[in-house]
Scaffold this motif. Sequence first.
Motif, PDB file in Angstrom:
ATOM      1  N   LEU A 244       0.859  -1.210   0.046  1.00 48.52           N
ATOM      2  CA  LEU A 244       0.076  -0.105   0.062  1.00 48.52           C
ATOM      3  C   LEU A 244       0.771   1.151  -0.250  1.00 48.52           C
ATOM      4  O   LEU A 244       0.503   2.290  -0.223  1.00 48.52           O
TER       5      LEU A 244
ATOM      6  N   GLU B 155       0.355   4.506  -2.391  1.00 44.12           N
ATOM      7  CA  GLU B 155       0.267   6.004  -1.724  1.00 44.12           C
ATOM      8  C   GLU B 155       1.278   6.665  -2.418  1.00 44.12           C
ATOM      9  O   GLU B 155       1.170   8.094  -2.652  1.00 44.12           O
TER      10      GLU B 155
ATOM     11  N   ARG C  20      -0.330   7.856  -5.791  1.00 46.35           N
ATOM     12  CA  ARG C  20      -1.249   8.572  -5.408  1.00 46.35           C
ATOM     13  C   ARG C  20      -1.219  10.091  -5.410  1.00 46.35           C
ATOM     14  O   ARG C  20      -1.554  10.799  -5.994  1.00 46.35           O
TER      15      ARG C  20
ATOM     16  N   PRO D  21      -6.448  12.138  -0.886  1.00 43.24           N
ATOM     17  CA  PRO D  21      -6.978  11.071  -0.214  1.00 43.24           C
ATOM     18  C   PRO D  21      -8.331  10.840  -0.157  1.00 43.24           C
ATOM     19  O   PRO D  21      -8.731   9.694  -0.133  1.00 43.24           O
TER      20      PRO D  21
ATOM     21  N   VAL E  75      -9.985   8.346  -2.660  1.00 40.21           N
ATOM     22  CA  VAL E  75      -9.740   6.796  -2.540  1.00 40.21           C
ATOM     23  C   VAL E  75     -10.779   5.894  -2.113  1.00 40.21           C
ATOM     24  O   VAL E  75     -11.228   6.449  -0.855  1.00 40.21           O
ATOM     25  N   ASP E  76     -11.216   4.932  -2.564  1.00 41.38           N
ATOM     26  CA  ASP E  76     -12.173   4.001  -2.124  1.00 41.38           C
ATOM     27  C   ASP E  76     -11.529   3.089  -1.459  1.00 41.38           C
ATOM     28  O   ASP E  76     -10.782   2.421  -1.875  1.00 41.38           O
ATOM     29  N   TYR E  77     -12.194   2.512  -0.416  1.00 41.88           N
ATOM     30  CA  TYR E  77     -11.714   1.769   0.613  1.00 41.88           C
ATOM     31  C   TYR E  77     -12.786   0.575   0.721  1.00 41.88           C
ATOM     32  O   TYR E  77     -14.053   0.885   0.784  1.00 41.88           O
TER      33      TYR E  77
ATOM     34  N   GLU F 282     -12.864  -4.210   1.663  1.00 44.03           N
ATOM     35  CA  GLU F 282     -12.139  -5.363   2.106  1.00 44.03           C
ATOM     36  C   GLU F 282     -12.695  -6.349   1.512  1.00 44.03           C
ATOM     37  O   GLU F 282     -13.689  -6.555   0.981  1.00 44.03           O
TER      38      GLU F 282
ATOM     39  N   ARG G  29      -7.180  -5.505   2.518  1.00 46.36           N
ATOM     40  CA  ARG G  29      -7.723  -4.260   2.200  1.00 46.36           C
ATOM     41  C   ARG G  29      -7.601  -4.110   0.589  1.00 46.36           C
ATOM     42  O   ARG G  29      -6.475  -4.427   0.069  1.00 46.36           O
TER      43      ARG G  29
ATOM     44  N   LEU H 250      -7.748  -0.643  -1.883  1.00 46.22           N
ATOM     45  CA  LEU H 250      -7.745   0.768  -2.065  1.00 46.22           C
ATOM     46  C   LEU H 250      -7.768   0.849  -3.678  1.00 46.22           C
ATOM     47  O   LEU H 250      -7.104   0.359  -4.407  1.00 46.22           O
ATOM     48  N   LYS H 251      -8.580   1.904  -4.059  1.00 46.16           N
ATOM     49  CA  LYS H 251      -8.853   2.199  -5.461  1.00 46.16           C
ATOM     50  C   LYS H 251      -9.161   3.733  -5.784  1.00 46.16           C
ATOM     51  O   LYS H 251      -9.589   4.403  -5.053  1.00 46.16           O
ATOM     52  N   ALA H 252      -8.536   3.976  -6.786  1.00 46.53           N
ATOM     53  CA  ALA H 252      -8.563   5.729  -7.137  1.00 46.53           C
ATOM     54  C   ALA H 252      -8.423   5.794  -8.516  1.00 46.53           C
ATOM     55  O   ALA H 252      -7.524   4.913  -9.109  1.00 46.53           O
TER      56      ALA H 252
END
Length: 109
Positions: A50, A54, A57, A64, A67-69, A71, A78, A80-82
């Motif tokens: 991650l 970051e 990103r 921040p 960013v879609d979080y 699980e 986890r 994370l998508k952006a």
Amino acid sequence: MNKGLTLDDLAVPLRVLRLLVTDFGHLPAPEIFVSTIYPDRLELRFHDDLSGFELWRDVLGIVPDAVDYREQGGGRTRVLKASAAYAGAVLVLIGYGDVPAPVPVGAAA
């Protein structure tokens, strides 16, 4: 698979990849994904890293809050998508990382 597309139809995401290598070649290498299904999209995927997500990103100027979080894997991973527009393509960042195991109640810190 879209049989009507040619490699020229993927020129936009491939050009963006070339720009990213030139401008950010010092950053961690992601898994790179280009698809004939979404010929204007370039995906950069970070597995078990991650921090790499970051870094990318940040240099791409994705805030921040964008960013879609979520699980997956029963809450063990986890995701994370952006995404952002970049040089005519849709650039998608995806990061996968372990969810830390919960500390048992009463365990020493």
